[in-house]
Design a protein around this motif. Structure first.
Motif, PDB file in Angstrom:
ATOM      1  N   THR A 201     -37.062  -7.745  -3.519  1.00 33.65           N
ATOM      2  CA  THR A 201     -36.350  -7.074  -4.613  1.00 33.65           C
ATOM      3  C   THR A 201     -36.911  -5.661  -4.796  1.00 33.65           C
ATOM      4  O   THR A 201     -37.587  -5.370  -5.775  1.00 33.65           O
ATOM      5  N   PHE A 202     -36.597  -4.791  -3.854  1.00 33.88           N
ATOM      6  CA  PHE A 202     -37.143  -3.437  -3.854  1.00 33.88           C
ATOM      7  C   PHE A 202     -36.877  -2.679  -5.156  1.00 33.88           C
ATOM      8  O   PHE A 202     -37.696  -1.876  -5.567  1.00 33.88           O
ATOM      9  N   LEU A 203     -35.743  -2.924  -5.793  1.00 28.04           N
ATOM     10  CA  LEU A 203     -35.361  -2.151  -6.977  1.00 28.04           C
ATOM     11  C   LEU A 203     -35.423  -2.955  -8.273  1.00 28.04           C
ATOM     12  O   LEU A 203     -34.792  -2.608  -9.261  1.00 28.04           O
ATOM     13  N   TYR A 204     -36.218  -4.029  -8.281  1.00 29.17           N
ATOM     14  CA  TYR A 204     -36.397  -4.827  -9.491  1.00 29.17           C
ATOM     15  C   TYR A 204     -37.052  -3.937 -10.547  1.00 29.17           C
ATOM     16  O   TYR A 204     -37.939  -3.171 -10.219  1.00 29.17           O
ATOM     17  N   PRO A 205     -36.669  -3.951 -11.763  1.00 29.08           N
ATOM     18  CA  PRO A 205     -35.794  -4.853 -12.509  1.00 29.08           C
ATOM     19  C   PRO A 205     -34.342  -4.393 -12.586  1.00 29.08           C
ATOM     20  O   PRO A 205     -33.524  -5.061 -13.191  1.00 29.08           O
TER      21      PRO A 205
ATOM     22  N   ILE B   2     -42.338 -14.585 -12.720  1.00 29.86           N
ATOM     23  CA  ILE B   2     -41.278 -13.579 -12.630  1.00 29.86           C
ATOM     24  C   ILE B   2     -41.180 -13.110 -11.175  1.00 29.86           C
ATOM     25  O   ILE B   2     -41.634 -12.012 -10.827  1.00 29.86           O
ATOM     26  N   PRO B   3     -40.618 -13.943 -10.299  1.00 26.96           N
ATOM     27  CA  PRO B   3     -40.505 -13.539  -8.891  1.00 26.96           C
ATOM     28  C   PRO B   3     -39.729 -12.237  -8.752  1.00 26.96           C
ATOM     29  O   PRO B   3     -38.690 -12.058  -9.375  1.00 26.96           O
ATOM     30  N   GLY B   4     -40.251 -11.334  -7.969  1.00 29.48           N
ATOM     31  CA  GLY B   4     -39.613 -10.045  -7.748  1.00 29.48           C
ATOM     32  C   GLY B   4     -40.260  -8.911  -8.515  1.00 29.48           C
ATOM     33  O   GLY B   4     -40.133  -7.748  -8.131  1.00 29.48           O
ATOM     34  N   LEU B   5     -40.962  -9.230  -9.582  1.00 29.77           N
ATOM     35  CA  LEU B   5     -41.563  -8.197 -10.430  1.00 29.77           C
ATOM     36  C   LEU B   5     -42.481  -7.268  -9.643  1.00 29.77           C
ATOM     37  O   LEU B   5     -42.397  -6.046  -9.764  1.00 29.77           O
ATOM     38  N   LEU B   6     -43.360  -7.817  -8.833  1.00 34.26           N
ATOM     39  CA  LEU B   6     -44.325  -7.015  -8.090  1.00 34.26           C
ATOM     40  C   LEU B   6     -43.871  -6.707  -6.671  1.00 34.26           C
ATOM     41  O   LEU B   6     -44.589  -6.063  -5.910  1.00 34.26           O
ATOM     42  N   HIS B   7     -42.681  -7.176  -6.299  1.00 32.62           N
ATOM     43  CA  HIS B   7     -42.100  -6.870  -4.990  1.00 32.62           C
ATOM     44  C   HIS B   7     -41.116  -5.704  -5.130  1.00 32.62           C
ATOM     45  O   HIS B   7     -40.075  -5.671  -4.488  1.00 32.62           O
TER      46      HIS B   7
ATOM     47  N   PHE C 188     -41.066   0.184  -7.688  1.00 33.73           N
ATOM     48  CA  PHE C 188     -41.530   0.689  -8.979  1.00 33.73           C
ATOM     49  C   PHE C 188     -42.904   0.109  -9.324  1.00 33.73           C
ATOM     50  O   PHE C 188     -43.774   0.812  -9.826  1.00 33.73           O
ATOM     51  N   ALA C 189     -43.095  -1.171  -9.050  1.00 34.21           N
ATOM     52  CA  ALA C 189     -44.394  -1.802  -9.300  1.00 34.21           C
ATOM     53  C   ALA C 189     -45.454  -1.232  -8.360  1.00 34.21           C
ATOM     54  O   ALA C 189     -46.580  -0.929  -8.789  1.00 34.21           O
ATOM     55  N   VAL C 190     -45.100  -1.066  -7.090  1.00 40.79           N
ATOM     56  CA  VAL C 190     -46.046  -0.488  -6.122  1.00 40.79           C
ATOM     57  C   VAL C 190     -46.434   0.921  -6.570  1.00 40.79           C
ATOM     58  O   VAL C 190     -47.616   1.277  -6.560  1.00 40.79           O
ATOM     59  N   GLY C 191     -45.444   1.714  -6.980  1.00 41.52           N
ATOM     60  CA  GLY C 191     -45.735   3.070  -7.447  1.00 41.52           C
ATOM     61  C   GLY C 191     -46.605   3.092  -8.688  1.00 41.52           C
ATOM     62  O   GLY C 191     -47.550   3.875  -8.785  1.00 41.52           O
ATOM     63  N   ALA C 192     -46.300   2.221  -9.655  1.00 43.98           N
ATOM     64  CA  ALA C 192     -47.078   2.189 -10.903  1.00 43.98           C
ATOM     65  C   ALA C 192     -48.515   1.736 -10.651  1.00 43.98           C
ATOM     66  O   ALA C 192     -49.459   2.334 -11.183  1.00 43.98           O
TER      67      ALA C 192
ATOM     68  N   PHE D 120     -55.258  -5.871  -2.206  1.00 44.70           N
ATOM     69  CA  PHE D 120     -54.040  -5.225  -2.699  1.00 44.70           C
ATOM     70  C   PHE D 120     -52.819  -5.665  -1.889  1.00 44.70           C
ATOM     71  O   PHE D 120     -51.703  -5.620  -2.380  1.00 44.70           O
ATOM     72  N   ALA D 121     -53.040  -6.085  -0.648  1.00 45.85           N
ATOM     73  CA  ALA D 121     -51.930  -6.518   0.200  1.00 45.85           C
ATOM     74  C   ALA D 121     -51.340  -7.855  -0.241  1.00 45.85           C
ATOM     75  O   ALA D 121     -50.217  -8.180   0.136  1.00 45.85           O
ATOM     76  N   VAL D 122     -52.081  -8.641  -1.008  1.00 40.80           N
ATOM     77  CA  VAL D 122     -51.533  -9.916  -1.496  1.00 40.80           C
ATOM     78  C   VAL D 122     -51.153  -9.850  -2.976  1.00 40.80           C
ATOM     79  O   VAL D 122     -50.534 -10.776  -3.497  1.00 40.80           O
ATOM     80  N   LEU D 123     -51.493  -8.761  -3.627  1.00 43.27           N
ATOM     81  CA  LEU D 123     -51.197  -8.618  -5.056  1.00 43.27           C
ATOM     82  C   LEU D 123     -49.730  -8.858  -5.414  1.00 43.27           C
ATOM     83  O   LEU D 123     -49.447  -9.509  -6.423  1.00 43.27           O
ATOM     84  N   PRO D 124     -48.763  -8.373  -4.628  1.00 42.71           N
ATOM     85  CA  PRO D 124     -47.369  -8.611  -5.012  1.00 42.71           C
ATOM     86  C   PRO D 124     -46.998 -10.090  -5.169  1.00 42.71           C
ATOM     87  O   PRO D 124     -46.092 -10.408  -5.945  1.00 42.71           O
ATOM     88  N   ASP D 125     -47.677 -10.983  -4.498  1.00 44.62           N
ATOM     89  CA  ASP D 125     -47.351 -12.408  -4.641  1.00 44.62           C
ATOM     90  C   ASP D 125     -47.792 -12.984  -5.978  1.00 44.62           C
ATOM     91  O   ASP D 125     -47.415 -14.104  -6.323  1.00 44.62           O
ATOM     92  N   PHE D 126     -48.551 -12.236  -6.744  1.00 47.22           N
ATOM     93  CA  PHE D 126     -48.951 -12.711  -8.062  1.00 47.22           C
ATOM     94  C   PHE D 126     -47.780 -12.750  -9.043  1.00 47.22           C
ATOM     95  O   PHE D 126     -47.887 -13.352 -10.105  1.00 47.22           O
ATOM     96  N   ASP D 127     -46.663 -12.122  -8.667  1.00 49.47           N
ATOM     97  CA  ASP D 127     -45.493 -12.218  -9.545  1.00 49.47           C
ATOM     98  C   ASP D 127     -44.997 -13.660  -9.645  1.00 49.47           C
ATOM     99  O   ASP D 127     -44.428 -14.055 -10.658  1.00 49.47           O
ATOM    100  N   LYS D 128     -45.257 -14.445  -8.635  1.00 52.08           N
ATOM    101  CA  LYS D 128     -44.875 -15.864  -8.681  1.00 52.08           C
ATOM    102  C   LYS D 128     -45.751 -16.613  -9.686  1.00 52.08           C
ATOM    103  O   LYS D 128     -45.275 -17.481 -10.404  1.00 52.08           O
ATOM    104  N   LEU D 129     -47.031 -16.263  -9.728  1.00 49.73           N
ATOM    105  CA  LEU D 129     -47.928 -16.889 -10.711  1.00 49.73           C
ATOM    106  C   LEU D 129     -47.531 -16.511 -12.132  1.00 49.73           C
ATOM    107  O   LEU D 129     -47.686 -17.301 -13.056  1.00 49.73           O
ATOM    108  N   LEU D 130     -47.016 -15.308 -12.278  1.00 51.40           N
ATOM    109  CA  LEU D 130     -46.574 -14.851 -13.596  1.00 51.40           C
ATOM    110  C   LEU D 130     -45.238 -15.486 -13.999  1.00 51.40           C
ATOM    111  O   LEU D 130     -44.828 -15.366 -15.143  1.00 51.40           O
TER     112      LEU D 130
END
Length: 175
Positions: A98-102, A45-50, A53-57, A33-43
């Motif tokens: 990007t704490f407040l993305y989107p 959409i950089p910033g999406l999982l950083h 809101f994403a962490v909370g969801a 789970f600690a590396v999951l936010p970097d998957f936004d780059k694979l998607l």
């Protein structure tokens, strides 16, 4: 920041503070789970999982699943802390996160411009820019390359091994 640091630094802290949460080595898989936010780059959409809101969801989703199957949310909390640790580590490493993305696509991070400047004599030494400063900017939208391993990651893995092997013999059933 590299993948090894994101994996091993949070799991080391969690294991050192609460070894009872890891009754078998399989529980260390939660570190993913600690590396999951970097998957936004694979998607793409950089910033999406950083984002908080994403962490909370994601944390809420994992919590609902754990509560449904086991009646508690102990490991969902650990997973959410690991997710949040990624954002904190990236922020401390300069980000931008990007704490407040989107809602806000600009990210922030800390820079450490502190230098010690030496003069001609031993007494001629000064500290320049002693405080960290907040840097704001756009996230890296390039999908070219990201750090996989660096010295801090290797060090984090070695510290984890030392803590794990050092605490293992001391664990008792009361933990």
């Amino acid at each position: 920041m590299d993948v090894l640091t994101h994996l091993f630094l949070p799991i080391t802290v969690a294991y050192a503070v609460r070894p009872c949460l890891f009754p078998s080595p399989w529980y260390f898989a939660l570190a993913m789970f600690a590396v999951l936010p970097d998957f936004d780059k694979l998607l793409g959409i950089p910033g999406l999982l950083h984002s908080v809101f994403a962490v909370g969801a994601i944390g809420l989703g994992v919590g609902l699943i754990e509560r449904r199957f086991s009646g508690v949310t102990t490991y969902a909390t650990v997973a959410t802390v690991f997710l949040a640790s990624h954002l904190l580590l990236d922020f401390l490493d300069g980000g931008p996160v990007t704490f407040l993305y989107p809602f806000i696509e600009t990210g922030v991070g800390l820079e450490y411009p502190t230098q010690i400047v030496f003069g001609d004599t031993v007494q001629d030494a000064a500290v320049r820019n002693p405080l960290p400063r907040v840097h704001a900017g756009a996230t890296n939208s390039s999908r070219e390359a990201y750090s996989l391993v660096n010295g801090y990651g290797i060090l984090s893995a070695l510290v984890f091994a030392t803590v794990y092997l050092g605490l293992e013999p001391r664990r008792t059933p009361e933990d």
